[in-house]
Write an enzyme that holds these catalytic residues in place. Structure first.
Site, PDB file in Angstrom:
ATOM      1  N   MET A 155      59.344  51.209  29.085  1.00 35.59           N
ATOM      2  CA  MET A 155      59.648  52.623  28.785  1.00 35.59           C
ATOM      3  C   MET A 155      61.032  52.743  28.153  1.00 35.59           C
ATOM      4  SD  MET A 155      57.978  55.353  28.915  1.00 35.59           S
ATOM      5  CE  MET A 155      57.600  56.955  29.602  1.00 35.59           C
ATOM      6  N   GLY A 156      61.262  51.944  27.115  1.00 32.31           N
ATOM      7  CA  GLY A 156      62.512  52.062  26.350  1.00 32.31           C
ATOM      8  C   GLY A 156      62.346  53.127  25.284  1.00 32.31           C
ATOM      9  N   ARG A 157      63.138  52.994  24.215  1.00 31.55           N
ATOM     10  CA  ARG A 157      63.107  54.008  23.147  1.00 31.55           C
ATOM     11  C   ARG A 157      61.700  54.221  22.598  1.00 31.55           C
ATOM     12  NH1 ARG A 157      68.246  51.356  21.462  1.00 31.55           N
ATOM     13  NH2 ARG A 157      66.825  49.646  21.040  1.00 31.55           N
ATOM     14  N   ILE A 158      61.004  53.109  22.278  1.00 33.31           N
ATOM     15  CA  ILE A 158      59.687  53.256  21.628  1.00 33.31           C
ATOM     16  C   ILE A 158      58.641  53.726  22.643  1.00 33.31           C
ATOM     17  CG2 ILE A 158      57.875  52.070  20.313  1.00 33.31           C
ATOM     18  CD1 ILE A 158      60.117  50.237  19.182  1.00 33.31           C
ATOM     19  N   THR A 235      52.063  46.627  19.943  1.00 35.06           N
ATOM     20  CA  THR A 235      52.977  46.721  18.796  1.00 35.06           C
ATOM     21  C   THR A 235      54.310  46.071  19.170  1.00 35.06           C
ATOM     22  OG1 THR A 235      53.631  48.921  19.562  1.00 35.06           O
ATOM     23  CG2 THR A 235      52.021  48.837  17.772  1.00 35.06           C
ATOM     24  N   ARG A 237      55.290  42.246  20.730  1.00 40.94           N
ATOM     25  CA  ARG A 237      55.321  40.897  20.180  1.00 40.94           C
ATOM     26  C   ARG A 237      54.053  40.183  20.626  1.00 40.94           C
ATOM     27  NH1 ARG A 237      58.546  42.424  17.097  1.00 40.94           N
ATOM     28  NH2 ARG A 237      60.641  41.598  16.633  1.00 40.94           N
ATOM     29  N   GLU A 266      51.785  34.338  14.215  1.00 40.38           N
ATOM     30  CA  GLU A 266      51.780  35.235  13.060  1.00 40.38           C
ATOM     31  C   GLU A 266      52.082  34.407  11.820  1.00 40.38           C
ATOM     32  OE1 GLU A 266      54.220  38.752  13.303  1.00 40.38           O
ATOM     33  OE2 GLU A 266      53.275  39.333  15.180  1.00 40.38           O
ATOM     34  N   HIS A 285      51.481  43.203  11.376  1.00 38.44           N
ATOM     35  CA  HIS A 285      52.850  43.513  11.839  1.00 38.44           C
ATOM     36  C   HIS A 285      53.533  44.532  10.913  1.00 38.44           C
ATOM     37  CE1 HIS A 285      56.373  41.687  14.326  1.00 38.44           C
ATOM     38  NE2 HIS A 285      56.526  42.984  14.140  1.00 38.44           N
ATOM     39  N   ALA A 287      54.143  47.994  11.998  1.00 37.25           N
ATOM     40  CA  ALA A 287      54.413  49.243  12.730  1.00 37.25           C
ATOM     41  C   ALA A 287      55.627  50.002  12.186  1.00 37.25           C
ATOM     42  CB  ALA A 287      54.568  48.970  14.219  1.00 37.25           C
TER      43      ALA A 287
HETATM   44  C1  GLV Z   1      59.677  44.609  14.337  1.00 39.60           C
HETATM   45  O1  GLV Z   1      58.798  44.082  14.967  1.00 39.60           O
HETATM   46  C2  GLV Z   1      61.015  44.728  14.793  1.00 39.60           C
HETATM   47  O2  GLV Z   1      61.375  44.100  15.798  1.00 39.60           O
HETATM   48  O3  GLV Z   1      61.800  45.444  14.138  1.00 39.60           O
END
Ligand code: GLV
Length: 327
Positions: A155-158, A235, A237, A266, A285, A287
């Site tokens: 539950m960080g920024r994203i 989204t 890693r 990847e 990759h 996002a």
């Molecule tokens: C993308 O995956 C990032 O870490 O900016």
């Protein structure tokens, strides 16, 4: 005065390059593919600054071969490809690009959630293949998003930005993290230990960095705790998920579907069994890949690089302790 030499490991958006052109002698890797490790090592060894991407392995051997390096600036928020402890040990600042990609990445996580829930890629393939014969009462039935339970891991920024979107869909929001996060309550998100979150969620979305603790966090056991109707969205890693276990879970009906922006490895090889599954959505990759956000990331990476070359504190350091030590 001679300008500092910088190695930039791929063509980045012009906004970033423009900031560096006058101030630096630029060695730019122009291929679409990343520089092979031996070339990366050799070119970094000739540089005062390195602007790199998450596909470049920056390890202790590379650093040892590059005594001139004064700063490493990564155009990404994640930095698991960089041996940060080795950088810190030699007082080398590392920069990254937090914040500017939060909303774009959350948009995309939600897009993946919706695409997997409503089977959009599968339906699009169906229409294109000429299989659309009539309106079907049971054709391509998906899962409702509104009112469903979303489990956010990290539950960080994203993670918080994803929760804000989920509120608009009247979702029940659960989250887990190393500890309770004060902002979560304002978003109406309830804390759960990982196991309860997995068992209660219709959608599980991953937003943790890759660390030794989060490697294969979603393994066979975690997948076995999820609902057979649940959808996993990654989204974060690739290695946060054990892909062998994921394949088993998707084919064995342990979970309904997965949507992956990140994979392990990847790129995912074209013969990966995951790519043959209709209930596994895979994208390369992307996002944070909006025009505006990639421009902002390039500028931030350039600013970190320039500050490091001037011997100043980076605006967005990964290892701020290197500056505290200098005082
Ligand atoms: C993308 O995956 C990032 O870490 O900016």
């Amino acid at each position: 005065m001679t300008r500092p030499r910088v190695f930039i490991t791929r063509v980045i958006p012009e906004e970033g390059l423009a900031l560096l052109r006058d101030a630096c002698a630029i060695d730019l890797w122009e291929d679409e593919l990343p520089p092979p490790y031996d070339i990366l090592q050799r070119r970094a060894a000739e540089a005062d600054g390195l602007l790199c991407l998450l596909s470049d392995r920056i390890d202790a051997a590379l650093l040892e071969a590059a005594p001139r390096l004064r700063v490493i600036s990564q155009m990404a928020v994640g930095y698991d490809n960089i041996d940060v402890s080795a950088c810190t040990a030699r007082g080398l600042p590392v920069g990254h690009t937090p914040g500017v990609l939060t909303e774009t990445t959350a948009d995309f996580a939600f897009a993946l959630l919706m695409a997997a829930a409503r089977r959009i890629p599968e339906a699009e393939r169906y229409a294109r293949a000429g299989r659309w014969k009539t309106w079907g009462p049971t054709l391509l039935l998906g899962r409702d998003i509104y009112g469903a339970t979303l489990g956010i891991i990290g539950m960080g920024r994203i993670g918080q930005a994803v929760a804000r979107r989920a509120r608009g869909f009247a979702m029940r929001i659960l989250y887990t993290d190393r500890a309770e996060v004060p902002e979560a309550a304002i978003l109406g998100a309830e804390y759960r230990p990982l196991e309860s979150l997995l068992a209660e969620s219709d959608f599980v979305s991953l937003h943790v960095p890759l660390t030794p603790e989060t490697f294969h966090l979603i393994d066979a056991r975690a997948l076995s705790l999820m609902r057979p109707t649940a959808i996993l969205i990654n989204t974060a890693r690739g290695p946060v998920v054990d892909h062998t276990a994921l394949y088993e879970a998707l084919t064995g009906g342990q979970i309904a579907a997965a949507a992956l922006d990140v994979t392990d490895p990847e790129p995912l090889p074209p013969d990966s069994p995951l790519l043959a599954l209709d209930n596994c959505l895979v994208v390369p990759h992307i996002a944070s890949a909006s025009v505006a956000t990639r421009g902002r990331m390039a500028v931030m990476a350039a600013e970190n690089l320039l500050a490091g070359l001037r011997g100043e504190r980076l605006p967005h350091p990964v290892n701020p302790e290197v500056f505290d030590r200098r005082r």
